[in-house]
Design an enzyme around this catalytic site. Structure first.
Site, PDB file in Angstrom:
ATOM      1  N   LYS A  55       7.293  -0.938   6.638  1.00  0.00           N
ATOM      2  CA  LYS A  55       6.389   0.353   6.853  1.00  0.00           C
ATOM      3  C   LYS A  55       7.706   1.221   6.351  1.00  0.00           C
ATOM      4  CE  LYS A  55       3.002   3.190   8.998  1.00  0.00           C
ATOM      5  NZ  LYS A  55       1.938   3.155   9.751  1.00  0.00           N
ATOM      6  N   GLY A  71       0.860  -1.259  -0.141  1.00  0.00           N
ATOM      7  CA  GLY A  71      -0.081  -0.067   0.043  1.00  0.00           C
ATOM      8  C   GLY A  71       0.824   1.293   0.101  1.00  0.00           C
ATOM      9  N   VAL A  94       4.242   0.796   2.415  1.00  0.00           N
ATOM     10  CA  VAL A  94       4.206  -0.421   2.905  1.00  0.00           C
ATOM     11  C   VAL A  94       4.678  -1.459   1.715  1.00  0.00           C
ATOM     12  CG1 VAL A  94       2.961  -2.097   4.276  1.00  0.00           C
ATOM     13  CG2 VAL A  94       2.681   0.018   4.916  1.00  0.00           C
ATOM     14  N   GLY A 138       0.640   5.812   0.420  1.00  0.00           N
ATOM     15  CA  GLY A 138      -0.448   6.938   0.694  1.00  0.00           C
ATOM     16  C   GLY A 138       0.771   8.067   0.955  1.00  0.00           C
ATOM     17  N   GLY A 139      -0.048   9.113   1.327  1.00  0.00           N
ATOM     18  CA  GLY A 139       0.986  10.535   1.279  1.00  0.00           C
ATOM     19  C   GLY A 139       1.962  10.340   2.390  1.00  0.00           C
ATOM     20  N   MET A 140       1.771   9.746   3.227  1.00  0.00           N
ATOM     21  CA  MET A 140       2.794   9.742   4.297  1.00  0.00           C
ATOM     22  C   MET A 140       3.936   8.689   4.168  1.00  0.00           C
ATOM     23  SD  MET A 140       2.280   8.909   8.412  1.00  0.00           S
ATOM     24  CE  MET A 140       3.833   8.928   9.533  1.00  0.00           C
ATOM     25  N   ASP A 156      -7.429   5.950  14.852  1.00  0.00           N
ATOM     26  CA  ASP A 156      -7.721   5.869  13.549  1.00  0.00           C
ATOM     27  C   ASP A 156      -8.462   4.583  12.915  1.00  0.00           C
ATOM     28  OD1 ASP A 156      -7.799   6.688  11.080  1.00  0.00           O
ATOM     29  OD2 ASP A 156      -5.932   6.141  10.341  1.00  0.00           O
TER      30      ASP A 156
END
Length: 942
Positions: A117, A93, A100, A95-97, A210
């Site tokens: 990660k 995966g 993984v 994302g913006g941060m 979250d």
């Protein structure tokens, strides 16, 4: 070095500006850019690019969906790349941060695939870097089968941090429920697993913050795994909060975030409860309670009142949700955190009650509450519909029904209140009685009123049932077991007549009756009660797991009475602990179950290390519970002390007993009976270890707190005196010990339920008589004790071995070596290879019997065996017994003509005696005896 978003020369200034920019609210960033100095203006395009790439962070979709477009193209990593000791295999995966990847260990230390990660390099400065490191520290603290396991963390030579986590093959919980077409009960069962994992995190003072379907995966075998504690809030680290709060609340996924989280308020365990409520709503209805209609929808939506889940579905699903699940969701989704469930465990408990067809704790949402909710959310529609006569009449009917129900509940509450007032009216001096008011006990007050319940409320069975239950509980609190049994039976009889044999009260009563029966001495009653409760539980489709666990504990108590079924007993205890761990992990019942299992390891299996391990787990859980029970912790420390005492680890035992006593001192005070036994145990343990002065200092503090010697109603005082008298006798002061032990013996003899203690104190008193030269009295009492033990326990039990050894020594003194040898041989024959202190002493007795009949070879053999067994003793021991066995061996050696070796061993025994038996202060013992009997004189000598 991986490429930076700007030149290396600009990087320090760029990092500072990016941190400042992230601190600014999105709507104020344009003004912030306009205020950039001319020297920083060339960094504006780079800053805007980085902010655009991290947009998914603020929208809450980090790792929820794979990144696309520029974000995907900008990946710094690729298959086959090495990151620290890991080799990247494929992306999982982005994302913006960060990203993984599925990775494998490539340094050969061990074989494992993990989810690795990795943050984007341009986001490694300032607060985001703090967040990444914080996630590493949080995950290292969390160990739970339903939380993705943390394996390792590090930083590469190129300053790339990484986290290695358990790789979970599974689907988000929403997709799993859709694919399996789970009904409402299946969805609720999965959410209970989620709550279990969340509660485990909360006990470590960690809030997830979250929770969303993408972070809750379900594996192919149906196991729930919770992921990504990256924005969790450390409740016990307020220092971090000032720097991380703004970033944290932006990173949460808005669709699942609680109102206080969106408003930037205080985040707590209730925040996760809210998110679980949103997810359960989505699992049950296919939609979230608040659907954002635009990117800013979550900022504009009114979340003060969540809509009813049953209003979003039809047919069977609506029937499954209506009432109970609507009520549970309404409580979980309260806008005020203080009105939600207090913990994930409480949320899970109500879901379990729903599954077990039991009354839930959340206030049920009836027709009137449903109408009120609908009105608040659809004011205009309701106003228009109010013009329709049918709706108006239905509303009036609803009001009348609700008023009638409220009046009925008020009437019952008033009836119960008036009855309880009448109970205490017997103290009213204005009402004539045959005796003084001050002499009326609480039990007498109950007796005067409880007998009228059935007659007075014959036409109101619900009030009758409630009052009978209250009265039964009051009798139990007052220690009147007969009163409790009577009114509990009456209450259950009424419940069966009114609601049938499978009502929750009946099931509770049957299981409790089984546990109580098996805690007593009546084996037949225990077996019958366990069988009855088991049959009832088997008739319920989904019995409450906690009830089943309590029944298993009762079954364990029943089975352990049968030596042929000890393995089954251990399994019953283990199954009970497993049920609590699965369904009610953060509960006092779980602590109790572990205490029972540890006691089985200790008393039955003699597996002391395993007992200690289990007690320690129970202690840790008991310490972590929000409603910590100090009385239970006191028991735990006392039990640990007994195990250490059995192992001969006297210092550790005394420390645990002192902890138990300190808890009692702090919670109830030192003059309360619950504090006396652990303090007496601590004193006895020190004495067993040969620390006589320290032991008598403990006794000197304890004895003045005990009631007068003639008061035999306080069992804790009798127990403390038993320890004191037995230790006085063992150190050679029998004339001081005898009056204490005689007092104790009379007290136990007047209380028939203390048969075991009576047998024990008669052995102690018989040994004291023997040491004082009262030979006939000693023989009478030791024989009485032996007969009582043999009638109630097996030959292989340690207490039976102990009394046989004492009786054998008396027979030796009575010049009856043949009969003495028979007693010692019985002990050895039933030892079953166990290296117990009484087995070593029995070999010593056999050596003495052999010497009495001039059988020197047998004396040498048994005296050597005695010391060999003593060297491996597990379980209870008194250190003074070693010199006793050494002297027997010395006598055997002397009889064999080995005089030098005999003298050497005699000297060793004398040195040990001097070390253990240094004289206690007579003045101290005189003061101790005066607290028991003002006329007592400390004239006894060694």
């Amino acid at each position: 070095m991986k490429p930076l978003p700007c030149s290396s020369a600009d990087w320090p200034r760029f990092s500072v500006l990016l941190d400042q920019c992230l601190e600014v609210a999105p709507e104020e960033r344009e003004a912030w850019f306009r205020r950039l100095s001319p020297s920083d203006a060339h960094l504006e395009p780079v800053l805007r690019s980085v902010l655009a790439k991290s947009e998914s962070l603020s929208s809450g979709h980090w790792l929820e969906h794979p990144a696309t477009g520029d974000a995907a193209a900008a990946s710094y990593f690729g298959p086959g790349m090495d990151v620290g000791p890991w080799r990247l295999l494929r992306p999982v995966g982005r994302g913006g941060m960060g990203e993984v990847w599925l990775a494998e260990r490539m340094d050969g230390r061990y074989a494992r695939q993990v989810a690795l990660k990795l943050p984007h390099p341009h986001l490694l400065g300032g607060l985001l870097k703090d967040r990444f490191h914080r996630e590493r520290d949080i995950l290292a603290r969390l160990e739970h089968p339903q939380i993705a396991r943390f394996y390792d963390a590090g930083i590469t030579d190129a300053d790339q941090p990484w986290l290695a986590l358990e790789y979970v093959e599974g689907a988000p919980i929403t997709e799993h429920c859709r694919a399996q077409a789970l009904d409402a009960r299946g969805c609720v069962a999965l959410m209970r697993d989620v709550a279990t994992a969340i509660q485990a995190a909360h006990t470590q003072m960690v809030v997830h913050r979250d929770l969303k379907p993408a972070n809750v995966l379900v594996t192919s075998d149906g196991a729930v795994k919770l992921l990504d504690f990256g924005i969790a809030k450390l409740l016990d680290d307020p220092a971090q909060e000032a720097g991380l709060t703004q970033l944290g609340h932006r990173a949460a996924t808005p669709d699942y975030a609680a109102p206080e989280q969106l408003a930037g308020g205080t985040v707590s365990a209730a925040t996760d409860v809210y998110a679980m409520g949103v997810m359960l709503h989505e699992l049950l209805t296919g939609s979230r309670p608040f659907e954002a209609k635009s990117r800013l929808g979550w900022m504009l939506d009114d979340r003060r009142e969540a809509p009813l889940a049953s209003g979003k579905v039809t047919g069977k699903r609506r029937a499954e949700i209506k009432v109970d699940l609507d009520s549970i969701l309404a409580k979980a989704l309260e806008s005020d955190p203080g009105k939600r469930y207090a913990s994930a465990d409480a949320f899970s408990d109500d879901l379990g009650r729903y599954l077990g067809h039991q009354p839930i704790r959340a206030r049920r949402i009836g027709g009137w509450q449903r109408a009120a909710k609908f009105t608040r959310r659809h004011r205009q529609g309701v106003v228009m519909a109010a013009l329709v006569l049918a709706v108006l009449m239905a509303g009036v009917a609803g009001v009348l029904w609700q008023a009638q129900r409220a009046a009925e509940e008020a009437r019952r509450a008033t009836a119960i209140k008036e009855f309880l007032i009448e109970v205490f009216a017997t103290l009213d001096p204005r009402i004539a009685t045959d005796g003084p008011r001050g002499g009326i006990s609480a039990i007498a007050m109950l007796d005067a009123s409880a007998s009228r319940i059935q007659v007075r409320f014959a036409d109101d069975p619900d009030v009758q049932i409630e009052l009978l239950r209250i009265v039964a509980d009051l009798y139990r609190q007052l220690g009147d077991e007969a009163g409790y049994e009577k009114y509990q039976a009456l209450q259950l009889e009424q419940v069966r007549l009114r609601y049938g044999p499978l009502h929750a009260n009946v099931l509770d009563g049957a299981v409790e009756s089984a546990f109580r029966a098996c805690s007593g001495a009546d084996r037949d009653r225990c077996v019958a009660a366990v069988d009855d409760a088991g049959r009832l539980l088997d008739r319920v489709d989904e019995p409450d797991p906690e009830l089943r666990a309590i029944w298993l504990l009762a079954r364990g108590l029943m089975l352990q009475r049968d030596e042929a079924r000890l393995q089954e007993a251990g399994q019953a205890y283990a199954d009970a602990v497993a049920l609590y761990a699965q369904h009610h992990p953060q509960s006092r019942g779980h602590v109790t179950a572990m205490i029972q299992l540890a006691g089985f390891h200790n008393v039955v299996q003699l597996d002391y290390p395993r007992a200690i391990e289990t007690y320690r787990k129970a202690e840790a859980l008991a310490q972590s519970l929000p409603d910590r029970n100090d009385a239970e912790l006191q028991t735990l420390h006392g039990n640990l002390g007994l195990v250490y005492q059995q192992m001969g680890q006297f210092s550790a035992a005394a420390a645990e007993f002192r902890k138990s006593a300190a808890l009692a001192d702090r919670t109830t005070g030192p003059d309360v009976p619950s504090a006396w036994v652990p303090r007496a145990n601590a004193a006895r343990t020190l004495h067993l270890a040969g620390q006589r002065e320290a032991a008598h200092r403990e006794f000197e503090r304890l004895l003045p707190l005990l009631p007068d010697g003639d008061d035999d109603t306080v069992i804790e005082a009798i127990t403390a005196r038993t320890h004191y008298g037995e230790r006085l006798s063992s150190e050679g002061r029998p004339r001081l010990a005898i009056p204490v032990l005689e007092l104790v013996e009379r007290g136990y003899a007047r209380n028939s339920e203390f048969g075991f203690q009576l047998r024990l104190v008669r052995r102690y008193l018989g040994e004291a008589y023997a040491r004082a030269g009262r030979h006939a009295d000693a023989g009478r009492l030791l024989q009485l004790s032996l007969e009582d033990y043999v009638a109630h326990q097996a030959d292989g039990d340690q207490p039976v071995m102990a009394i046989r050894e004492s009786w054998g020594r008396w027979l030796l003194h009575d010049q009856r070596p043949g009969e003495a040898g028979s007693q010692f041989e019985n002990i050895v024959a039933n030892a079953s290879g166990r290296p117990l202190a009484h087995v070593a002493l029995a070999h010593g007795g056999l050596a003495r019997a052999a010497l009495a009949r001039d059988d020197v070879p047998a004396a040498l053999q048994h005296s050597q065996e005695a010391l060999a067994v003593w060297g491996e003793v597990v379980g209870f021991r008194d250190v003074r017994m070693q010199p006793y066995l050494q002297r027997i061996r010395a006598d055997a050696l002397a009889a064999a003509g080995q005089l030098a070796e005999a003298q050497l061993l005699e000297n060793t025994a004398a040195e040990a005696s001097a070390r253990y038996d240094h004289p206690s202060s007579v003045s101290v013992i005189r003061r101790q005896m005066a607290t028991l009997d003002p006329t007592a004189q400390a004239t006894g000598t060694r």
